[in-house]
Design a protein around this motif. Structure first.
Motif, PDB file in Angstrom:
ATOM      1  N   TRP A  95     -35.579  32.107  -8.568  1.00 35.78           N
ATOM      2  CA  TRP A  95     -34.400  32.345  -7.740  1.00 35.78           C
ATOM      3  C   TRP A  95     -33.173  31.686  -8.372  1.00 35.78           C
ATOM      4  O   TRP A  95     -32.098  32.284  -8.441  1.00 35.78           O
ATOM      5  CB  TRP A  95     -34.636  31.789  -6.333  1.00 35.78           C
ATOM      6  N   MET A  96     -33.342  30.460  -8.838  1.00 34.52           N
ATOM      7  CA  MET A  96     -32.253  29.733  -9.483  1.00 34.52           C
ATOM      8  C   MET A  96     -31.739  30.515 -10.691  1.00 34.52           C
ATOM      9  O   MET A  96     -30.525  30.640 -10.897  1.00 34.52           O
ATOM     10  CB  MET A  96     -32.763  28.351  -9.903  1.00 34.52           C
ATOM     11  N   ALA A 110     -25.597  27.615  -5.416  1.00 31.86           N
ATOM     12  CA  ALA A 110     -26.634  28.578  -5.784  1.00 31.86           C
ATOM     13  C   ALA A 110     -27.954  28.340  -5.062  1.00 31.86           C
ATOM     14  O   ALA A 110     -28.747  29.257  -4.896  1.00 31.86           O
ATOM     15  CB  ALA A 110     -26.861  28.544  -7.295  1.00 31.86           C
ATOM     16  N   GLY A 111     -28.207  27.100  -4.637  1.00 36.68           N
ATOM     17  CA  GLY A 111     -29.470  26.810  -3.959  1.00 36.68           C
ATOM     18  C   GLY A 111     -29.550  27.342  -2.537  1.00 36.68           C
ATOM     19  O   GLY A 111     -30.650  27.454  -1.977  1.00 36.68           O
ATOM     20  N   SER A 112     -28.408  27.678  -1.945  1.00 35.28           N
ATOM     21  CA  SER A 112     -28.393  28.209  -0.580  1.00 35.28           C
ATOM     22  C   SER A 112     -29.114  29.553  -0.527  1.00 35.28           C
ATOM     23  O   SER A 112     -28.866  30.421  -1.357  1.00 35.28           O
ATOM     24  CB  SER A 112     -26.958  28.367  -0.080  1.00 35.28           C
ATOM     25  N   GLY A 113     -29.986  29.704   0.432  1.00 38.12           N
ATOM     26  CA  GLY A 113     -30.735  30.943   0.586  1.00 38.12           C
ATOM     27  C   GLY A 113     -32.104  30.922  -0.057  1.00 38.12           C
ATOM     28  O   GLY A 113     -32.946  31.778   0.233  1.00 38.12           O
ATOM     29  N   ASN A 114     -32.349  29.957  -0.940  1.00 35.22           N
ATOM     30  CA  ASN A 114     -33.670  29.833  -1.561  1.00 35.22           C
ATOM     31  C   ASN A 114     -34.663  29.307  -0.530  1.00 35.22           C
ATOM     32  O   ASN A 114     -34.274  28.674   0.456  1.00 35.22           O
ATOM     33  CB  ASN A 114     -33.583  28.867  -2.746  1.00 35.22           C
ATOM     34  N   ILE A 115     -35.955  29.543  -0.762  1.00 31.63           N
ATOM     35  CA  ILE A 115     -36.935  28.902   0.093  1.00 31.63           C
ATOM     36  C   ILE A 115     -36.799  27.393  -0.066  1.00 31.63           C
ATOM     37  O   ILE A 115     -36.489  26.901  -1.148  1.00 31.63           O
ATOM     38  CB  ILE A 115     -38.379  29.345  -0.231  1.00 31.63           C
ATOM     39  N   VAL A 116     -36.995  26.671   1.007  1.00 29.17           N
ATOM     40  CA  VAL A 116     -36.866  25.215   0.963  1.00 29.17           C
ATOM     41  C   VAL A 116     -38.244  24.629   0.686  1.00 29.17           C
ATOM     42  O   VAL A 116     -39.136  24.669   1.540  1.00 29.17           O
ATOM     43  CB  VAL A 116     -36.291  24.672   2.283  1.00 29.17           C
ATOM     44  N   SER A 151     -31.489  23.828  -1.063  1.00 25.93           N
ATOM     45  CA  SER A 151     -30.612  23.393   0.018  1.00 25.93           C
ATOM     46  C   SER A 151     -31.440  22.574   1.002  1.00 25.93           C
ATOM     47  O   SER A 151     -32.638  22.365   0.803  1.00 25.93           O
ATOM     48  CB  SER A 151     -29.997  24.607   0.745  1.00 25.93           C
ATOM     49  N   SER A 152     -30.794  22.085   2.026  1.00 29.73           N
ATOM     50  CA  SER A 152     -31.468  21.428   3.147  1.00 29.73           C
ATOM     51  C   SER A 152     -32.411  20.311   2.694  1.00 29.73           C
ATOM     52  O   SER A 152     -32.089  19.552   1.785  1.00 29.73           O
ATOM     53  CB  SER A 152     -32.214  22.492   3.973  1.00 29.73           C
ATOM     54  N   TYR A 153     -33.580  20.228   3.313  1.00 30.09           N
ATOM     55  CA  TYR A 153     -34.471  19.107   3.027  1.00 30.09           C
ATOM     56  C   TYR A 153     -35.139  19.198   1.654  1.00 30.09           C
ATOM     57  O   TYR A 153     -35.672  18.206   1.165  1.00 30.09           O
ATOM     58  CB  TYR A 153     -35.519  18.946   4.135  1.00 30.09           C
TER      59      TYR A 153
END
Length: 347
Positions: A95-96, A110-116, A151-153
């Motif tokens: 994805w990256m 760019a990390g937004s929307g990727n699986i966490v 993104s996120s955690y």
């Protein structure tokens, strides 16, 4: 346990003799000392440090890490062949590449929307070593860099893991001080998960007796659910309430292992689930605490031979970069001190 006739106690053979066709979507020769994507990504990040010779950010991922993954064939131990690293890495890392190379997305977003997941955290140990003994700086650099990936955690875990590695480099550091440093910087569900897991870990001296308790402690924060190969509907989505599973468990295993590499890594492996990433993290922390002497030489030799990798070359590069970065940071700090001194001289 079913596959190996009990707990794993050392390097084991491959999962499937017909590994090329047993799982066609993931035809990897796991076992016999073959490293996984965690190590491949770690070495890729070290190559970026070797090129930049300074601190990294999200733009370094776009300018250097992604091109490294898609342009240069390298020996991939699990494929027993030369291939682009892109062909081995997981979808979260692909994805990256897609977002940055093909989508031309702002690297910081760019990390937004990727699986966490633990994708960014699993290879952040070099950030901790470049910022050795400075957990706050390691956290900030890793959070910036990981923005291109997660993104996120997932991004938070990258920062906390890098900080933990940096904290392990402090002279006199112990597993307990490493956990304390991680808790001091961790936010939201990540902090709560680390606290819950490490409270359980502190009551155990052997991993076997702790396995169930560690899983129960992290379960409320883990979105994947009880069946790792059939994730829940809420799996890997952004949340301030949740945490990846791997980092809290790795820190728990660090406490249980008491700084012993074999006990720590084997406890992580026998936990199951995403055990290669858990062991990568806990092993990196023990290595940062004790240096090369902490790592069993027979394991290192077996892994290097089976994986056809020079495990010392990346370490040498990273050591050189760490010294260069420290010198540059010190010069910048002295320049700032001088400027601030002149600014406030009349007060």
């Amino acid at each position: 346990m079913e596959r190996h006739g009990g707990r794993v106690s050392g390097i084991v053979g491959p999962w499937n003799e017909d590994w090329r066709t047993a799982r066609p979507l993931a035809p990897y020769h796991k076992g016999d000392g073959h490293v996984t994507d965690d190590t491949l990504m770690t070495h890729a990040l070290i190559r970026v440090y070797g090129t930049v010779r300074g601190h990294l950010d999200a733009y370094a991922v776009a300018d250097h890490l992604v091109p490294d993954l898609i342009s240069t064939p390298r020996w991939i131990p699990e494929l027993e062949a030369e291939a682009l690293p892109l062909q081995r890495i997981f979808l979260a890392e692909k994805w990256m590449v897609t977002r940055l190379h093909y989508g031309h997305v702002d690297p910081r977003e760019a990390g937004s929307g990727n699986i966490v997941n633990c994708g960014a955290a699993m290879y952040m140990a070099p950030v901790g070593l470049v910022n050795a003994a400075h957990p706050e700086a390691a956290y900030a650099e890793a959070v910036d860099l990981a923005g291109a990936h997660q993104s996120s955690y997932g991004r938070e875990a990258a920062g906390v893991f890098a900080a933990a590695v940096a904290a392990a480099c402090v002279p006199g550091a112990t597993p307990a001080t490493v956990v304390k440093a991680a808790l001091a910087l961790a936010k939201d569900g990540t902090r709560a998960a680390i606290k819950a897991v490490c409270e359980v870990a502190a009551r155990h001296r052997e991993a076997d007796s702790a396995l169930r308790g560690l899983r129960e402690a992290v379960a409320p924060f883990d979105t994947v659910g009880p069946n790792y190969r059939a994730p829940s509907l809420g799996a890997r989505r952004p949340s301030r309430l949740h945490s990846i599973e791997e980092l809290p468990v790795a820190l728990g295993m660090l406490l249980i292992g008491g700084g012993d590499f074999r006990r720590t890594v084997l406890g992580s492996v026998n936990y199951g689930r995403d055990c290669d990433s858990i062991a990568t993290m806990s092993g990196a922390l023990v290595g940062a605490l004790g240096g090369e002497a902490a790592v069993p030489a027979d394991w290192a030799e077996r892994v290097a031979e089976a994986s056809r990798l020079d495990l010392h070359a990346p370490a040498r590069v990273l050591t050189e970069v760490a010294y260069e970065v420290f010198d540059a940071d010190l010069a910048r700090r002295r320049t700032h001190e001088a400027a601030f001194g002149r600014l406030t001289a009349e007060r």
